[in-house]
Design a protein around this motif. Structure first.
Motif, mmCIF file in Angstrom:
data_model
loop_
_atom_site.group_PDB
_atom_site.id
_atom_site.type_symbol
_atom_site.label_atom_id
_atom_site.label_comp_id
_atom_site.label_asym_id
_atom_site.label_seq_id
_atom_site.Cartn_x
_atom_site.Cartn_y
_atom_site.Cartn_z
ATOM 1 N N LYS A 86 0.822 -1.214 0.000
ATOM 2 C CA LYS A 86 0.000 0.000 0.000
ATOM 3 C C LYS A 86 0.855 1.263 0.000
ATOM 4 O O LYS A 86 1.768 1.414 0.807
ATOM 5 N N PHE A 87 0.523 2.167 -0.906
ATOM 6 C CA PHE A 87 1.139 3.484 -0.980
ATOM 7 C C PHE A 87 0.040 4.533 -0.866
ATOM 8 O O PHE A 87 -1.081 4.321 -1.330
ATOM 9 N N ILE A 88 0.383 5.668 -0.273
ATOM 10 C CA ILE A 88 -0.575 6.765 -0.157
ATOM 11 C C ILE A 88 -0.057 7.947 -0.962
ATOM 12 O O ILE A 88 0.983 8.521 -0.652
ATOM 13 N N PHE A 89 -0.788 8.313 -2.028
ATOM 14 C CA PHE A 89 -0.430 9.476 -2.816
ATOM 15 C C PHE A 89 -0.674 10.754 -1.999
ATOM 16 O O PHE A 89 -1.504 10.787 -1.098
ATOM 17 N N ILE A 90 0.011 11.809 -2.356
ATOM 18 C CA ILE A 90 -0.278 13.118 -1.792
ATOM 19 C C ILE A 90 -1.571 13.673 -2.370
ATOM 20 O O ILE A 90 -2.370 14.304 -1.687
ATOM 21 N N THR A 91 -1.812 13.407 -3.650
ATOM 22 C CA THR A 91 -2.988 13.920 -4.346
ATOM 23 C C THR A 91 -3.899 12.767 -4.751
ATOM 24 O O THR A 91 -3.433 11.808 -5.374
ATOM 25 N N PRO A 92 -5.188 12.811 -4.424
ATOM 26 C CA PRO A 92 -6.089 11.732 -4.835
ATOM 27 C C PRO A 92 -6.163 11.590 -6.352
ATOM 28 O O PRO A 92 -5.948 12.541 -7.097
ATOM 29 N N VAL A 93 -6.478 10.402 -6.803
ATOM 30 C CA VAL A 93 -6.745 10.148 -8.218
ATOM 31 C C VAL A 93 -8.025 10.890 -8.596
ATOM 32 O O VAL A 93 -8.996 10.912 -7.833
ATOM 33 N N ILE A 94 -8.031 11.529 -9.756
ATOM 34 C CA ILE A 94 -9.201 12.305 -10.170
ATOM 35 C C ILE A 94 -9.709 11.807 -11.520
ATOM 36 O O ILE A 94 -9.055 11.009 -12.211
ATOM 37 N N GLU A 95 -10.874 12.305 -11.909
ATOM 38 C CA GLU A 95 -11.439 12.027 -13.228
ATOM 39 C C GLU A 95 -11.844 13.344 -13.859
ATOM 40 O O GLU A 95 -12.534 14.148 -13.241
ATOM 41 N N ALA A 96 -11.397 13.563 -15.086
ATOM 42 C CA ALA A 96 -11.732 14.782 -15.820
ATOM 43 C C ALA A 96 -12.182 14.391 -17.222
ATOM 44 O O ALA A 96 -11.423 13.744 -17.960
ATOM 45 N N ASP A 97 -13.409 14.745 -17.567
ATOM 46 C CA ASP A 97 -13.971 14.393 -18.886
ATOM 47 C C ASP A 97 -13.868 12.892 -19.136
ATOM 48 O O ASP A 97 -13.451 12.441 -20.216
ATOM 49 N N SER A 98 -14.242 12.127 -18.107
ATOM 50 C CA SER A 98 -14.272 10.661 -18.173
ATOM 51 C C SER A 98 -12.888 10.029 -18.312
ATOM 52 O O SER A 98 -12.770 8.846 -18.628
ATOM 53 N N VAL A 99 -11.825 10.810 -18.088
ATOM 54 C CA VAL A 99 -10.458 10.292 -18.156
ATOM 55 C C VAL A 99 -9.842 10.314 -16.760
ATOM 56 O O VAL A 99 -9.848 11.344 -16.086
ATOM 57 N N VAL A 100 -9.333 9.173 -16.331
ATOM 58 C CA VAL A 100 -8.715 9.065 -15.012
ATOM 59 C C VAL A 100 -7.326 9.691 -15.056
ATOM 60 O O VAL A 100 -6.536 9.416 -15.966
ATOM 61 N N GLN A 101 -7.023 10.528 -14.074
ATOM 62 C CA GLN A 101 -5.777 11.285 -14.060
ATOM 63 C C GLN A 101 -5.046 11.079 -12.729
ATOM 64 O O GLN A 101 -5.658 11.027 -11.668
ATOM 65 N N ILE A 102 -3.716 10.995 -12.814
ATOM 66 C CA ILE A 102 -2.846 10.851 -11.644
ATOM 67 C C ILE A 102 -1.855 12.001 -11.668
ATOM 68 O O ILE A 102 -1.307 12.341 -12.726
ATOM 69 N N SER A 103 -1.624 12.632 -10.523
ATOM 70 C CA SER A 103 -0.725 13.774 -10.511
ATOM 71 C C SER A 103 0.680 13.355 -10.929
ATOM 72 O O SER A 103 1.150 12.267 -10.586
ATOM 73 N N ARG A 104 1.335 14.227 -11.658
ATOM 74 C CA ARG A 104 2.672 13.912 -12.152
ATOM 75 C C ARG A 104 3.660 13.761 -10.997
ATOM 76 O O ARG A 104 4.595 12.957 -11.069
ATOM 77 N N SER A 105 3.460 14.518 -9.918
ATOM 78 C CA SER A 105 4.373 14.395 -8.782
ATOM 79 C C SER A 105 4.257 13.033 -8.122
ATOM 80 O O SER A 105 5.251 12.452 -7.698
ATOM 81 N N ASP A 106 3.036 12.483 -8.051
ATOM 82 C CA ASP A 106 2.879 11.143 -7.478
ATOM 83 C C ASP A 106 3.458 10.081 -8.400
ATOM 84 O O ASP A 106 3.989 9.062 -7.934
ATOM 85 N N LEU A 107 3.354 10.309 -9.709
ATOM 86 C CA LEU A 107 3.970 9.370 -10.648
ATOM 87 C C LEU A 107 5.482 9.345 -10.464
ATOM 88 O O LEU A 107 6.095 8.277 -10.361
ATOM 89 N N SER A 108 6.094 10.533 -10.400
ATOM 90 C CA SER A 108 7.552 10.589 -10.329
ATOM 91 C C SER A 108 8.080 10.228 -8.947
ATOM 92 O O SER A 108 9.170 9.682 -8.817
ATOM 93 N N ARG A 109 7.303 10.527 -7.906
ATOM 94 C CA ARG A 109 7.789 10.320 -6.547
ATOM 95 C C ARG A 109 7.487 8.917 -6.015
ATOM 96 O O ARG A 109 8.250 8.358 -5.245
ATOM 97 N N VAL A 110 6.342 8.350 -6.422
ATOM 98 C CA VAL A 110 5.913 7.064 -5.863
ATOM 99 C C VAL A 110 6.031 5.937 -6.885
ATOM 100 O O VAL A 110 6.737 4.956 -6.671
#
Length: 332
Positions: free
Chosen positions: A95-119
């Protein structure tokens, strides 16, 4: 925006007997360019889960709000699960905890770039982590305690001493930032840690205060920047990814060693996951560093566990075992 050239990675996660249980076996297309299409929202850059899947050669699957990035292969299965609106990410059971929750914009799931690079990236691409060389010394920093932390100085010190014996038996040099029950100022402990030369790793042994009603174990890789970790401009340098690798090694050892056959047991540890932490003093460390929070003595269930000598010995063993995993993986 172009990526670094993709390389070939290997590792195992989910096999309790393997040294690299916290690494994910991802093989991407060799020597290729990848065009990202970041989405800017509220001052943050987000990347779509679909693009992330294509970059790491993982298949995207969705079930309502639940998102899965998977790679099914013999002995090299990868499973990453997330949920829209939640910061929790589970990679092959860890289990990992992102700083920013996963979001959805225009039916597309998005992950913050900082969580991608850091985690995600340090776990998916461990060979890109730069370390200070062969790991020789482990710096153990037992919490000084205090009523505000729901603990006493001796509790963390005992666990650190047991871990020190295990590590010395493995051939590591060990430095304790304090070896008495009395409190030592954080600045003094930082000075002692930074005096260590050569390849070293810093492990803070902590107890949570439980002010938020949470009990259990969590591991926090340190953020090495003056700003709070919620800032997308966070720059961790070489130590950030190495600290995430160190946290993954220790936390995976703890979660395996302390897991009961029945996950419904109320008298065993709760997994709070891996979540980056910021500390104004220890952000000045020059070594990869984590805070390993082993429970909350102000919580009746955790206190019952932590009074058990065998349980404390297992906590110490999870530190030494996690260090061995970190050394074996980053020292390849």
């Amino acid at each position: 925006m172009k990526s670094l050239p993709s390389l070939r990675w290997s590792g195992l996660l989910g096999c309790a007997a393997a040294l690299f249980t916290w690494f994910l076996p991802v093989i991407a297309h060799a020597e290729r360019e990848f065009e990202w299409h970041p989405l800017k929202m509220e001052g943050r850059d987000y990347l779509s889960a679909e693009e992330i899947g294509r970059f790491y050669d993982l298949k995207l699957r969705r079930d309502g709000k639940k998102i899965f990035l998977e790679k099914l292969a013999d002995k090299k299965a990868v499973s990453i699960s997330m949920e829209v609106g939640s910061p929790e990410c589970v990679m092959n059971g860890l289990k990992f905890i992102f700083i920013t929750p996963v979001i959805e914009a225009d039916s597309v799931v998005q992950i913050s770039r900082s969580d991608l690079s850091r985690v995600l990236d340090p776990v998916l691409r461990p060979e890109l982590i730069k370390t200070s060389g062969h790991l020789e010394t482990v710096i153990l920093d037992p919490d000084s305690g205090g009523d505000d932390r729901g603990t006493t100085a001796g509790d963390a010190l005992q666990i650190a001493r047991m871990a020190a014996r295990d590590l010395e038996a493995m051939g590591f040099k060990v430095v304790l930032t304090r070896d008495e029950a009395g409190a030592v100022a954080p600045e003094k402990r930082l000075e002692l840690a930074n005096a260590v030369e050569g390849g070293a790793a810093f492990v803070g042994v902590r107890f949570d205060s439980g002010e938020h009603g949470k009990r259990g174990i969590r591991t926090a890789p340190l953020s090495f920047h003056k700003d709070a970790p919620a800032d997308d401009k966070l720059v961790q340098g070489d130590l950030g990814p190495a600290s995430m690798a160190l946290a993954s090694g220790v936390h995976s050892s703890a979660s395996q060693m302390l897991r009961m056959p029945s996950e419904q047991s109320k008298t065993y540890m709760v997994d709070l996951g891996i979540q980056p932490s910021y500390d104004a003093v220890f952000s000045k460390l020059k070594h990869p560093a984590i805070f390993f929070s082993v429970g909350c003595l102000s919580d009746p269930e955790d206190a019952k566990l932590l009074r058990n000598e065998g349980y404390r010995a297992t906590l110490a063993k999870s530190i030494s075992s996690g260090i061995r995993r970190y050394q074996a993986a980053t020292g390849r």
